[in-house]
Scaffold this motif. Structure first.
Motif, PDB file in Angstrom:
ATOM      1  N   PRO A   1       0.768  -1.190   0.082  1.00 16.89           N
ATOM      2  CA  PRO A   1      -0.122   0.083  -0.102  1.00 16.89           C
ATOM      3  C   PRO A   1       0.948   1.191  -0.040  1.00 16.89           C
ATOM      4  O   PRO A   1       0.368   2.330  -0.390  1.00 16.89           O
ATOM      5  CB  PRO A   1      -0.788  -0.080   1.343  1.00 16.89           C
ATOM      6  N   LEU A   2       2.087   1.234   0.439  1.00 15.93           N
ATOM      7  CA  LEU A   2       2.876   2.337   0.560  1.00 15.93           C
ATOM      8  C   LEU A   2       3.459   2.762  -0.681  1.00 15.93           C
ATOM      9  O   LEU A   2       3.403   3.826  -1.217  1.00 15.93           O
ATOM     10  CB  LEU A   2       3.792   2.420   1.710  1.00 15.93           C
TER      11      LEU A   2
ATOM     12  N   LEU B   1      11.273   5.160   1.380  1.00 11.19           N
ATOM     13  CA  LEU B   1      10.917   3.778   0.898  1.00 11.19           C
ATOM     14  C   LEU B   1      10.094   3.996  -0.394  1.00 11.19           C
ATOM     15  O   LEU B   1      10.382   3.309  -1.371  1.00 11.19           O
ATOM     16  CB  LEU B   1      10.208   3.300   1.604  1.00 11.19           C
ATOM     17  N   VAL B   2       9.310   5.057  -0.657  1.00 11.10           N
ATOM     18  CA  VAL B   2       8.511   5.179  -1.815  1.00 11.10           C
ATOM     19  C   VAL B   2       9.820   5.473  -2.977  1.00 11.10           C
ATOM     20  O   VAL B   2       9.595   5.115  -3.943  1.00 11.10           O
ATOM     21  CB  VAL B   2       7.629   6.492  -1.523  1.00 11.10           C
ATOM     22  N   GLU B   3      10.862   6.644  -2.535  1.00  8.73           N
ATOM     23  CA  GLU B   3      11.685   6.820  -3.584  1.00  8.73           C
ATOM     24  C   GLU B   3      12.618   5.767  -3.990  1.00  8.73           C
ATOM     25  O   GLU B   3      12.856   5.513  -5.384  1.00  8.73           O
ATOM     26  CB  GLU B   3      12.288   7.825  -3.270  1.00  8.73           C
ATOM     27  N   THR B   4      12.855   4.796  -3.026  1.00  6.35           N
ATOM     28  CA  THR B   4      13.647   3.587  -3.217  1.00  6.35           C
ATOM     29  C   THR B   4      12.934   2.680  -4.263  1.00  6.35           C
ATOM     30  O   THR B   4      13.524   2.178  -5.311  1.00  6.35           O
ATOM     31  CB  THR B   4      14.033   2.899  -2.303  1.00  6.35           C
TER      32      THR B   4
ATOM     33  N   ARG C   1       8.303  -5.129  -2.568  1.00  7.49           N
ATOM     34  CA  ARG C   1       8.706  -4.758  -1.157  1.00  7.49           C
ATOM     35  C   ARG C   1       8.055  -5.959  -0.428  1.00  7.49           C
ATOM     36  O   ARG C   1       6.991  -6.152  -0.384  1.00  7.49           O
ATOM     37  CB  ARG C   1       7.988  -3.352  -0.861  1.00  7.49           C
ATOM     38  N   VAL C   2       9.190  -6.653   0.273  1.00  9.03           N
ATOM     39  CA  VAL C   2       8.550  -7.756   0.979  1.00  9.03           C
ATOM     40  C   VAL C   2       8.782  -7.543   2.503  1.00  9.03           C
ATOM     41  O   VAL C   2       8.485  -8.375   3.489  1.00  9.03           O
ATOM     42  CB  VAL C   2       9.545  -8.820   0.617  1.00  9.03           C
TER      43      VAL C   2
END
Length: 665
Positions: free
Chosen positions: A490-491, A544-547, A563-564
């Motif tokens: 979701p992020l 995290l979003v940019e990664t 993303r795990v």
């Protein structure tokens, strides 16, 4: 409210400019009122083009209602015709859901030329045999002449100040209190309902009531529009048939009767509807006809499914049989599935023509689309809902092969071929098609429909086809969103672990047949906890979003980025890995992109990453979960290489499962 000449228009604003209200629909009476030849001259024009400057605020009031179903009571305004001449009108509005899935405003306009009555009195005069009253704190504070006549009063003194309950049958008091509790805000409307009312002399009569939350002398009050149904044939509670017709109409739910109109009561030999409610339906069906009836009911699986007319022998309360024609429709009653049946007494064939008109009324009242298609694929009959859902005009329907011209699309997006069109197949084979779900394009918008197709007369090989369908666009969108949410983070919007494992299993299966190698790159962010602890979780989320975005940009078409875990990501390279050295080069290229400085709200973040890579040769037998564990272990080995004093400091660790002994390359 029902007026002699009701003019309707719908206007809507784009999301980017709520003040730019433009007309999206206008009926013929409105076109006549505004002095234009056709609806085309109005579509797309700003609604304020037709407002006198003095009345612009009156038109903006309905527009501000953003709650679906919000009602704005009638008010006077000065409007302009197309030629610029002004006229007085009364406008009411309600918020509705338009065809494009967004909220719009539907306005009702009444011409007040040469009229000078007050709004309240005009409502009463316009309403056939109707009255208007206002009550406050459960006492009547105003009543118009029509309402006084209805109550059997001669002057205001006879009614003003009396309890509203004085005019309600005892059985109607509880329902009235429930309806009043629904009216919480000014403009809230309690839908039409038929109740038993009382005159001052105690005699009772049926009335149709519409209640609106309003104000009276600055305080909250309830305005009620009342219509005397004593000599009227409409059943408001049922709405799909005429109460006083010779045709019986009843609703059964879970095998028991929950609603029956007056004609049905008479046909059953009962004295009142209450005598029938709750009784098993089979009490009124001849034993020989019960199996056929049960099969017909079982075939109606979705709301809007229709069982064509058939003859059956029914039973009255005293056991005498009566030959009848029955049409059944799958519907809802008080929020639950039910079967609505229209019964025509065939004892007197002279009523057939009248009954057919009543059957048409039933179908026209359905929210679901119903159409009859002849052997040339020409639509010979279609109800209003069918035209609305398909977004077509009457003249379009009569074109030969029109039904096949409606392009159906599967879930995959592929169009349904003409020879496999459900109407074509049923016309060719006679075999019903049910549980159908397709996408159609309506005026540039995707609409999802579910429905069924069957012969109108199953025993006649030359029978036309009955098509019934419902608009399930909203439900389909919700299901698609649920499926997406179940497989994505979701992020970041990346694939989650479940979707990654599915993609990995598919990639391994493909590799076995093509001989290609597959690589799994497992990485996490070094010192990510420091970002959260120092700058807060909103900075951490941004990292995290940019990664995820950088990894997705780096990845090739066909790769899967997931993303795990908290700061753990996986890139599945599904094709094109030549060897271990190639995998390591790619991993370093990915890390170079990930470790570029990142800026968020004026702060610069330096993020590094440790990457573990597993190269899978063709024919790798291991399951996805085990391979991910291997990649996770390789990632921790890479992380240790950057920390231990005697290691080579390489932040990338590559393993080839073909050669378990290989380490860094």
């Amino acid at each position: 409210m029902r007026y002699t000449r009701e003019c309707l228009l719908v206007h809507q604003a784009p999301p980017e400019d709520p003040s730019d209200r433009r007309i999206v629909y206008a009926n013929e009476p409105l076109c006549d009122l505004l002095g234009v030849v056709s609806e085309k001259e109005l579509l797309g024009r700003p609604i304020l083009d037709f407002a006198h400057p003095e009345s612009a605020p009156a038109l903006r009031v309905p527009i501000t209602a953003k709650k679906l179903g919000s009602f704005v009571p009638p008010r006077e305004a000065i409007l302009l015709r197309a030629d610029g001449t002004a006229f007085r009108a009364e406008i009411a509005a309600v918020s509705i859901l338009w065809e494009n899935g967004r909220i719009a405003t539907q306005s009702m306009v009444w011409d007040l030329t040469d009229r000078d009555e007050s709004i309240d009195h005009r409502l009463a005069l316009e309403h056939t045999q109707g009255g208007v009253l206002v009550y406050q704190d459960d006492r009547v504070v105003w009543m118009n002449r029509a309402a006084r006549d209805m109550a059997g009063a001669s002057t205001d003194r006879d009614v003003i100040g009396r309890q509203i309950a004085d005019f309600l049958h005892p059985n109607a008091v509880s329902e009235t209190l429930k309806r009043r509790a629904m009216l919480l805000e000014i403009g809230d409307v309690a839908p039409q309902r038929e109740l038993q009312l009382l005159r001052l002399d105690g005699t009772q009569f049926p009335g149709e009531l519409v209640a609106v939350r309003t104000q009276w002398q600055g305080r909250p009050a309830i305005r009620v529009m009342v219509r005397d149904l004593t000599d009227r044939a409409e059943s408001i509670d049922h709405r799909l048939a005429v109460e006083h017709t010779l045709d019986g109409l009843f609703v059964h739910q879970d095998g028991r009767i929950v609603r029956m109109n007056r004609a049905g009561v008479v046909m059953a030999g009962a004295t009142s509807e209450e005598q029938m409610l709750g009784r098993p339906l089979t009490d009124f069906v001849h034993p020989d006809a019960i199996p056929a009836m049960q099969r017909r009911v079982a075939a109606l699986t979705k709301v809007g499914d229709v069982a064509p007319a058939m003859e059956a022998t029914l039973l009255r309360l005293d056991g005498t049989p009566v030959l009848a024609e029955v049409v059944a429709v799958r519907t809802q009653w008080r929020g639950r599935p039910a079967i609505q049946a229209a019964v025509r007494d065939l004892s007197d064939r002279a009523e057939r023509r009248r009954t057919e008109r009543e059957m048409k009324t039933i179908v026209e009242s359905l929210d679901e689309g119903v159409a009859v298609v002849d052997r040339d694929s020409r639509v010979v009959r279609a109800n209003l809902s069918a035209r609305r859902i398909l977004g077509v005009r009457d003249q379009d329907l009569v074109q030969p092969f029109f039904c096949q011209s409606i392009r159906l699309h599967e879930h995959s997006g592929d169009p349904v071929a003409t020879d496999t069109h459900p109407v074509t197949e049923v016309l060719r084979t006679g075999v019903p098609r049910t549980g159908l779900v397709y996408r159609i394009d309506r005026r540039g918008h995707a609409v999802w429909i579910s429905g069924s197709v069957r012969l109108l007369e199953p025993d006649d090989p030359h029978s036309p086809v009955l098509v019934s369908f419902a608009d399930i666009t909203v439900q389909h969108a919700a299901a698609e969103q649920a499926r997406y949410d179940a497989s994505h983070d979701p992020l970041t919007g990346l694939a989650n672990r479940n979707l990654l494992q599915t993609r990995l299993d598919a990639a391994l299966a493909t590799a076995r047949s093509t001989g290609a190698s597959v690589a799994v790159m497992f990485f996490d962010l070094d010192r990510f906890k420091r970002v959260n602890d120092t700058f807060g979780h909103h900075h951490g989320d941004a990292v995290l979003v940019e990664t995820g975005r950088r990894a997705r940009v780096w990845a090739r078409t066909g790769d899967c980025v997931a993303r795990v875990g908290g700061d753990e990501f996986v890139v599945l390279v599904a094709d094109g890995v030549t060897d271990v050295a190639d995998a390591e080069r790619r991993a370093h290229a990915l890390r170079a992109r990930l470790t570029r400085p990142l800026y968020h709200h004026g702060e610069q973040h330096h993020i590094s990453a440790s990457i573990g890579v597993v190269v899978l040769p063709p024919g790798e037998p291991r399951a996805a979960a085990e391979i991910l564990r291997e990649a996770d272990a390789a990632m921790y080995q890479a992380k240790n290489q950057t920390r231990l004093p005697n290691s080579d400091g390489n932040p990338v660790h590559v393993i080839s499962l073909r050669r378990r002994g290989d380490t860094n390359h």
